[in-house]
Structures are given as C-alpha cells and as structure tokens.
Design an enzyme around this catalytic site. Structure first.
Site, short mmCIF file in Angstrom:
data_model
loop_
_atom_site.label_atom_id
_atom_site.label_comp_id
_atom_site.label_asym_id
_atom_site.label_seq_id
_atom_site.Cartn_x
_atom_site.Cartn_y
_atom_site.Cartn_z
N ASP A 46 35.30 37.72 23.16
CA ASP A 46 36.06 39.17 22.95
C ASP A 46 37.52 38.58 22.22
OD1 ASP A 46 37.33 38.42 25.21
OD2 ASP A 46 37.28 40.40 26.17
N SER A 47 37.60 37.10 22.32
CA SER A 47 38.64 36.74 21.35
C SER A 47 38.74 37.09 20.17
CB SER A 47 38.67 35.15 21.50
OG SER A 47 37.37 34.54 21.32
N ASP A 85 30.51 38.13 25.25
CA ASP A 85 31.53 38.39 26.36
C ASP A 85 31.67 40.03 26.39
OD1 ASP A 85 33.60 37.72 27.78
OD2 ASP A 85 34.95 37.34 25.93
N LYS A 114 28.95 37.62 29.65
CA LYS A 114 29.94 36.92 30.57
C LYS A 114 30.73 38.24 30.93
CE LYS A 114 33.72 34.76 28.66
NZ LYS A 114 34.86 35.68 28.88
N GLU A 116 34.63 39.38 33.32
CA GLU A 116 35.74 38.63 33.83
C GLU A 116 36.07 39.57 35.16
OE1 GLU A 116 39.00 39.37 31.37
OE2 GLU A 116 38.06 38.60 29.64
N GLU A 184 39.68 29.76 33.59
CA GLU A 184 40.80 29.76 32.63
C GLU A 184 41.93 29.41 33.03
OE1 GLU A 184 40.23 32.76 29.67
OE2 GLU A 184 42.05 32.16 28.62
O1 KIV Z 1 37.15 35.58 24.57
C1 KIV Z 1 36.72 34.16 24.59
O2 KIV Z 1 36.79 33.70 23.51
C2 KIV Z 1 36.78 33.72 26.00
C3 KIV Z 1 36.51 32.30 26.32
C4 KIV Z 1 37.58 31.42 25.23
C5 KIV Z 1 36.29 31.98 27.38
O3 KIV Z 1 36.69 34.18 26.79
#
Ligand code: KIV
Length: 266
Positions: A46-47, A85, A114, A116, A184
């Site tokens: 989600d980055s 994510d 993924k 959190e 993280e």
């Molecule tokens: O959003 C992301 O890219 C991440 C990773 C860097 C772990 O959660």
C-alpha cells in the site's frame, strides 16, 4: 521454468536456515523484471499510495485502487509469490467484509494478502481468511496504517518488554495461521529474538540482519521515488536521473527536429 513459490517454499527456507527476498511492484512490466530477476515474493504494497499515486500516507488508498495494481502485477509474475497489501479499512469493520475484500485480491491473481496489526479481532480475521483458503502475511512493529495512533514514524520494540510483547503477538498470529510476519522498524536484536522464537519466517523491513527475509519498496531500490528514503533502504540504481535524462533528450530531439528520423517514419 522454476516452480511457483508457495507458503511451503518459504517455510522450507526458514526451516533450512536460508533467506528469501521480497520487493514491492505496482505495474506489469516492473513485476515481470523483478520476477525474472529471481525475487521470491512480489508485494503490491500500500506504499503505492505515496510512490505511485502521490498521496501523503497509505490511508488514502482504497480497495478499488489496490485491485487495479494487483491485476497488473499478477499478470507479470510467473514464479514469485504475489501478495497484496490490504489497505486501510478494507479488513477492519467486520469479518465478512474482510473475507470479501481479501478474496477479491485472490480472484484477481494474488496468492496471499498482508494485513497490519494485532488485536483479538485481527486474530479472528486471520483464522477466517486462512480457513477460506487465503494465506496471510502478518505485519507488526511499526504499522503505517496505525501512524496516527502510534504518534508518528517511530521505532517499535526498543525495550526488552516491548520486544517480548511483539514476540507474543507474532506467536498468536502464527497460531491463528499466518504464514509469515513482516517486522517493520524494529531494532535488530529484538527482531533476532522474535525470529529465533517463531516457527514461521520473519520479513525485515528495517529490522536488521537476523530475519528470514528482507523487504524493500522497489522505488527506493531503483532510486525512483526520492521525496523520502528510509535509513534502512538501499538504493541500487538511479532511475530518477535515467527518466529525467531520457525525457530531456526526447524533448530536445522533438524541438530540434532530430526526432523522428528517416527510419522512424512510415
Ligand atoms: O506498503 C509496503 O510497501 C509495505 C512493505 C514495505 C512492508 O508494507
């Protein structure tokens, strides 16, 4: 053609004391090259909220947007495991919404999701997802979707007590069925303690050298996104300059009439 990487492949790496690599990708061709390079897990992080969409934090990205990027990345990958994510609010309101949103990513080509954080509710979500056939990568330590409650980008698990608390949460997530856990911004010694006391692989995102795997945002690795680079990221290229130089030369060639040439026209 190497065999598709699965949860079993990654567990075997941990059991045999090896390492695996995880990189983010957000589009078809980048995902294809990352896969061909041998990276084991491709994460649609989600980055992408910041690096692909220009938002300020990950809070702004939604399920519909993650779905588009998941579809593109999944099409480019043959060998690596594809993990989506799950964005803010996509799994927090109730378990059936969580299953529906996560299941949609699997339908679009992801092999796992993924999520959190840690709570009794999150443990129930993990159990339900796994029993539905959706593998779950957990994420502890600094969790960007909790930025506002954590009070900023802060290292987590600095004291022995807080490291042991992350370990407790990781063990509960493992028991609930998570196949791996991202740590993280956790000090290296805390991540070592956690890694040594878990059966499933740990994935370091700024958590040092003792984890089973390392994950980085591909735009940091390629030197593409330059507004902010975390201390723990390593830049292997300078895509920002490459893109700038190519665009500049194209602009000059168009304006000088050097493009197109004789063999670039019909
Ligand atoms: O959003 C992301 O890219 C991440 C990773 C860097 C772990 O959660």
């Amino acid at each position: 053609m190497p065999k598709k990487i699965t949860v079993n492949t990654l567990q075997k790496v941990k059991d045999e004391g090896g390492k695996f690599s995880v990189l983010t990708a957000y589009d078809y061709s980048t995902a294809k090259y990352i896969d061909e390079a041998g990276v084991d897990v491709v994460l649609i992080g989600d980055s992408l909220a910041m690096v692909a969409l220009g938002y300020e934090t990950t809070h702004s990205v939604g399920v519909d947007e993650m779905a588009i990027f998941t579809k593109a990345v999944a099409k480019g990958v043959n060998h690596a495991m594809v993990v989506t994510d799950m964005p803010f609010l996509s799994y927090h309101t109730d378990i059936s919404t969580a299953v529906k949103n996560c299941g949609e990513m699997i339908r679009l080509g992801a092999n796992a999701v993924k999520i959190e954080g840690y709570s009794d509710y999150i443990l129930d979500v993990v159990k339900r997802l796994v029993s539905t056939g959706i593998p779950v990568m957990a994420h502890l330590g600094f969790t960007p979707q909790f930025l506002n409650t954590l009070g900023g980008y802060k290292i987590q698990g600095k004291t022995e007590d807080s490291a042991r608390e992350i370990l407790r949460q990781a063990k509960e997530l493992e028991k609930a069925g998570a196949f791996s856990v991202v740590l993280e911004m956790v000090p290296e010694q805390s991540a070592k303690l956690i890694t040594e006391n878990l059966n499933i692989p740990t994935i370091s995102c700024g958590a040092g050298r003792y984890c089973t795997a390392q994950v980085l945002v591909s735009d940091d690795v390629f030197g593409k996104y330059c507004e902010f680079t975390p201390k723990f990221a390593r830049k292997y290229g300078d895509m920002k300059s490459l893109i700038f130089d190519c665009a500049k030369k194209f602009d000059e060639d168009v304006k000088s009439g050097a493009f197109p040439s004789d063999n670039e026209v019909f």
